[in-house]
Design an enzyme around this catalytic site. Structure first.
Site, PDB file in Angstrom:
ATOM      1  N   ARG A 263       4.496 -12.738   9.824  1.00  0.00           N
ATOM      2  CA  ARG A 263       5.422 -11.551   9.508  1.00  0.00           C
ATOM      3  C   ARG A 263       6.636 -11.468  10.308  1.00  0.00           C
ATOM      4  O   ARG A 263       6.835 -12.197  11.157  1.00  0.00           O
ATOM      5  CB  ARG A 263       4.568 -10.316   9.812  1.00  0.00           C
TER       6      ARG A 263
ATOM      7  N   GLU B 284       0.970  -1.207  -0.023  1.00  0.00           N
ATOM      8  CA  GLU B 284       0.206   0.019   0.038  1.00  0.00           C
ATOM      9  C   GLU B 284       0.982   1.292   0.049  1.00  0.00           C
ATOM     10  O   GLU B 284       1.800   1.376   0.827  1.00  0.00           O
ATOM     11  CB  GLU B 284      -0.902   0.009   1.309  1.00  0.00           C
TER      12      GLU B 284
ATOM     13  N   LYS C 113       3.783   1.028   9.640  1.00  0.00           N
ATOM     14  CA  LYS C 113       4.172   2.182   8.863  1.00  0.00           C
ATOM     15  C   LYS C 113       3.530   3.566   9.633  1.00  0.00           C
ATOM     16  O   LYS C 113       4.076   4.644   9.444  1.00  0.00           O
ATOM     17  CB  LYS C 113       3.463   1.997   7.615  1.00  0.00           C
TER      18      LYS C 113
HETATM   19  P1  ATP Z   1       2.304  -2.206   8.038  1.00  0.00           P
HETATM   20  O1  ATP Z   1       1.855  -2.806   9.263  1.00  0.00           O
HETATM   21  O2  ATP Z   1       3.905  -1.748   7.956  1.00  0.00           O
HETATM   22  O3  ATP Z   1       1.562  -0.963   7.712  1.00  0.00           O
HETATM   23  P2  ATP Z   1       1.040  -3.538   5.754  1.00  0.00           P
HETATM   24  O4  ATP Z   1       0.831  -4.879   6.043  1.00  0.00           O
HETATM   25  O5  ATP Z   1      -0.092  -2.607   6.132  1.00  0.00           O
HETATM   26  O6  ATP Z   1       2.188  -3.076   6.807  1.00  0.00           O
HETATM   27  P3  ATP Z   1       1.393  -3.171   3.126  1.00  0.00           P
HETATM   28  O7  ATP Z   1       2.095  -2.148   2.234  1.00  0.00           O
HETATM   29  O8  ATP Z   1       0.137  -3.694   3.024  1.00  0.00           O
HETATM   30  O9  ATP Z   1       1.849  -2.977   4.473  1.00  0.00           O
HETATM   31  O10 ATP Z   1       2.457  -4.560   2.806  1.00  0.00           O
HETATM   32  C1  ATP Z   1       2.854  -5.068   1.603  1.00  0.00           C
HETATM   33  C2  ATP Z   1       2.925  -6.592   1.701  1.00  0.00           C
HETATM   34  O11 ATP Z   1       4.240  -6.816   2.689  1.00  0.00           O
HETATM   35  C3  ATP Z   1       1.818  -7.347   2.487  1.00  0.00           C
HETATM   36  O12 ATP Z   1       1.699  -8.809   1.637  1.00  0.00           O
HETATM   37  C4  ATP Z   1       2.116  -7.435   3.666  1.00  0.00           C
HETATM   38  O13 ATP Z   1       1.580  -8.922   4.120  1.00  0.00           O
HETATM   39  C5  ATP Z   1       3.713  -7.576   3.845  1.00  0.00           C
HETATM   40  N1  ATP Z   1       4.296  -7.443   4.993  1.00  0.00           N
HETATM   41  C6  ATP Z   1       4.125  -6.189   5.586  1.00  0.00           C
HETATM   42  N2  ATP Z   1       4.730  -6.300   6.813  1.00  0.00           N
HETATM   43  C7  ATP Z   1       5.432  -7.351   7.086  1.00  0.00           C
HETATM   44  C8  ATP Z   1       6.395  -7.971   7.794  1.00  0.00           C
HETATM   45  N3  ATP Z   1       6.750  -7.458   8.964  1.00  0.00           N
HETATM   46  N4  ATP Z   1       6.801  -9.107   7.464  1.00  0.00           N
HETATM   47  C9  ATP Z   1       6.578  -9.878   6.349  1.00  0.00           C
HETATM   48  N5  ATP Z   1       5.762  -9.269   5.450  1.00  0.00           N
HETATM   49  C10 ATP Z   1       4.995  -8.034   5.553  1.00  0.00           C
HETATM   50 MG    MG Z   2      -1.517  -4.025   4.183  1.00  0.00          MG
END
Ligand code: ATP
Ligand code: MG
Length: 561
Positions: free
Chosen positions: A261, A36, A271
């Site tokens: 994760r 995102e 984020k």
């Molecule tokens: P955040 O919690 O940092 O906002 P998010 O999951 O909302 O993370 P996205 O931009 O949606 O952020 O993430 C893109 C991809 O990265 C998704 O498939 C998500 O599952 C993966 N991802 C995010 N954080 C992690 C993590 N700590 N370990 C592994 N994969 C991750």
């Molecule tokens: Mg997400």
């Protein structure tokens, strides 16, 4: 690592894929990385990137980059650009497959109409609060909305008018019609669309209804014919909904697989929280070298190889766990040990005059560029009668096992001679400001005739030739292992106030003159450093310390306290 450990067994995702290919469920493997664009990528994302692109490569498949840009208000072009740069830097290539969930807004709208016509979606005119209240709790079933049984015609009409901008934000939503008493809360008539009169960074003002994540994500996967949609564990109980939409629409069925994760000690990874650190000026931007972002690690001097190795080493787990920051630091140290040019630099200088060395003489001494890699060759280091050593390498009144310099004692200067401290010069306040030493001409490194041995070797730079630099030393950004651990306590209260130390006038050997931003070095005995890409300029050399030579925290918590 021994040989048996080197033979990597398959992770559970690869086992699933093997099975799906063997029984013909999918013909080829297509994965995607779906960020995102509401922040910069962090080390957790790199785990997902390595996994998705890695699997595509292993199975001779493809990995798409898809921006999950369904939320118009939080997303920015700056983030899109930074995400692309970071993935490329990590060494992965999505070729021409740069997609956006917003590219599918038209298709998603048509899909919604299919569900409405099937009686599987309806327009709800309850308020957000009412909808929340009627949702029930995990132990109590929800209540059906009074609008749940609207006719398909009425729903189609209202939905069309929602799209054309007739209603205000929050007046209506489109919901899937599933089961308000499902034990899985995600199945209790989840919202598919809400009204948001907001401009989108790609679609502008074309839309005032925006799809929810669960509705957009799975259908986007399907449109791209993703075979395996790999996501993190918190989506496990979204999977029934993911599958339900696909089944009701009778479209290509990707398979969602969840993994744990990546979490790291002494680090926050959300984020939203990283954005707070940036916005409140606690760090110097998303790429501050203390940030757990890819751009922060890059500026700090990490290599893409080390981050990929780390992702490999932490493995793919099915259950939540926390990885040790020390493992990441070990991995970068190991990588830089192989590739970093050695040089000498003095962070806190103490001047020495070598009284028996001709004051106008300059000698060119030979130094090894990297003992781990002979092909990196040698360089010359100028030596003369005035040098700097590290203040810490001298003690006027040393304890027993201090093998560096002290009055009357000898020490070896790296690549040079053995010197003895003859006189200590102090200022009015009693601070040591200079040492007078004498050198032993027979002890030249490599060619001396003397077989004198001393226990300590220290680094130094020639006063006449030294290059001034600013050096930034970093420590952990948080001083507790789990800054997020207690929801009652603001994570920012765990910020380490000493996470950055700036040394204004370090002195580096002249070899450094030929270097450029991002070049990586080992300063002998002090750690790995790189030339900062943001603040370093012709007039001013700025270094970041990437990592110390040893895990200094292990020492502090161990017996050397
Ligand atoms: P955040 O919690 O940092 O906002 P998010 O999951 O909302 O993370 P996205 O931009 O949606 O952020 O993430 C893109 C991809 O990265 C998704 O498939 C998500 O599952 C993966 N991802 C995010 N954080 C992690 C993590 N700590 N370990 C592994 N994969 C991750
Ligand atoms: Mg997400």
């Amino acid at each position: 690592m021994n040989n048996t450990e080197e033979i990597k067994s398959k992770n559970f995702i690869e086992e699933i894929i093997d099975e799906d290919l063997a029984n013909g469920k999918y013909k080829n493997v297509i994965t995607r990385f779906p960020p995102e664009p509401n922040g910069y990528l962090h080390i957790g994302h790199s785990k997902s990137i390595c996994l998705n692109f890695g699997i595509a490569k292993k199975y001779d498949g493809k990995c798409n980059l898809r921006f999950d840009d369904t939320n118009p208000t939080k997303e920015e072009i700056e983030y899109v650009d930074s995400i692309k740069k970071d993935i490329q830097w990590l060494g992965f290539d999505w070729e021409d497959r740069e997609f956006y969930a917003s590219d599918y807004f038209d298709t998603l709208y048509e899909y919604a109409i299919i569900l409405i016509k099937k009686g599987k979606a309806y327009v709800d005119s309850c308020t957000g609060d009412e909808i929340r209240e009627m949702r029930g709790t995990p132990t109590e079933p929800g209540k059906e909305s009074p609008y749940r049984n609207r006719s398909a015609e009425e729903n189609l009409d209202l939905f069309e008018r929602m799209k054309s901008g007739e209603f205000k934000d929050g007046e209506h939503v489109l919901r899937a019609k599933i089961d308000m008493s499902s034990p899985n809360m995600n199945m209790r008539d989840p919202i598919m669309y809400r009204i948001r009169h907001a401009s989108h960074h790609r679609t502008g003002d074309k839309w005032c209804i925006y799809p929810m994540y669960d509705w957009a994500h799975g259908q986007s996967d399907s449109i791209e014919k993703i075979s395996h949609s790999i996501c993190t564990l918190e989506f496990e109980n979204h999977r029934p909904l993911y599958d339900w939409f696909i089944k009701e629409l009778e479209i290509f069925p990707p398979r969602q697989i969840e993994f744990a994760r990546l979490n790291l000690t002494y680090t926050v990874m959300s984020k939203r929280k990283l954005l707070q650190l940036v916005q409140e000026g606690i760090v110097d931007g998303w790429d501050d070298p203390r940030m757990p972002t890819i751009s922060g690690f890059r500026r700090r001097g990490y290599t893409p190889e080390s981050i990929r190795t780390f992702a490999e080493r932490v493995g793919v787990a099915k259950r939540d766990n926390v990885s040790d920051l020390a493992l990441l630091e070990f991995t970068i140290r190991e990588d830089l040990n192989k590739r970093a040019q050695r040089i000498m630099g003095v962070l806190k200088p103490l001047r020495i005059t070598i009284t028996n060395y001709p004051s106008d003489q300059v000698e060119e001494l030979e130094a090894v560029n990297n003992p781990e890699d002979e092909s990196m060759g040698k360089r010359v280091v100028p030596f003369c009668s005035e040098i700097y050593i590290e203040q810490d390498d001298f003690m006027e009144d040393p304890p027993k096992k201090f093998f560096r310099l002290s009055p009357g004692n000898e020490v070896r200067l790296r690549y040079a001679y053995i010197i003895r401290c003859d006189e200590v010069i102090k200022d009015d306040k009693g601070n040591v400001i200079e040492l007078k030493c004498s050198y032993d001409p027979e002890t030249k490194s490599g060619s001396g005739t003397s077989n004198k041995k001393v226990k300590g070797t220290i680094h130094w730079v020639s006063v006449k030739h030294a290059v001034k630099a600013e050096v930034r030393l970093y420590d952990r950004l948080f001083n507790v292992e789990n800054p997020d651990g207690d929801k009652e306590v603001d994570f920012k209260s765990h910020i380490n106030p000493n996470s950055l130390e700036i040394i204004n006038e370090a002195l580096i050997e002249p070899f450094i003159k030929s270097s450029k931003p991002d070049d990586k070095f080992q300063f002998e005995r002090l750690g790995y450093f790189c030339i900062d890409t943001k603040y370093s300029a012709k007039e001013k050399l700025v270094f970041n310390r990437t990592v110390t030579l040893r895990d200094s925290w292990a020492k502090i918590s161990g017996k050397e306290k």
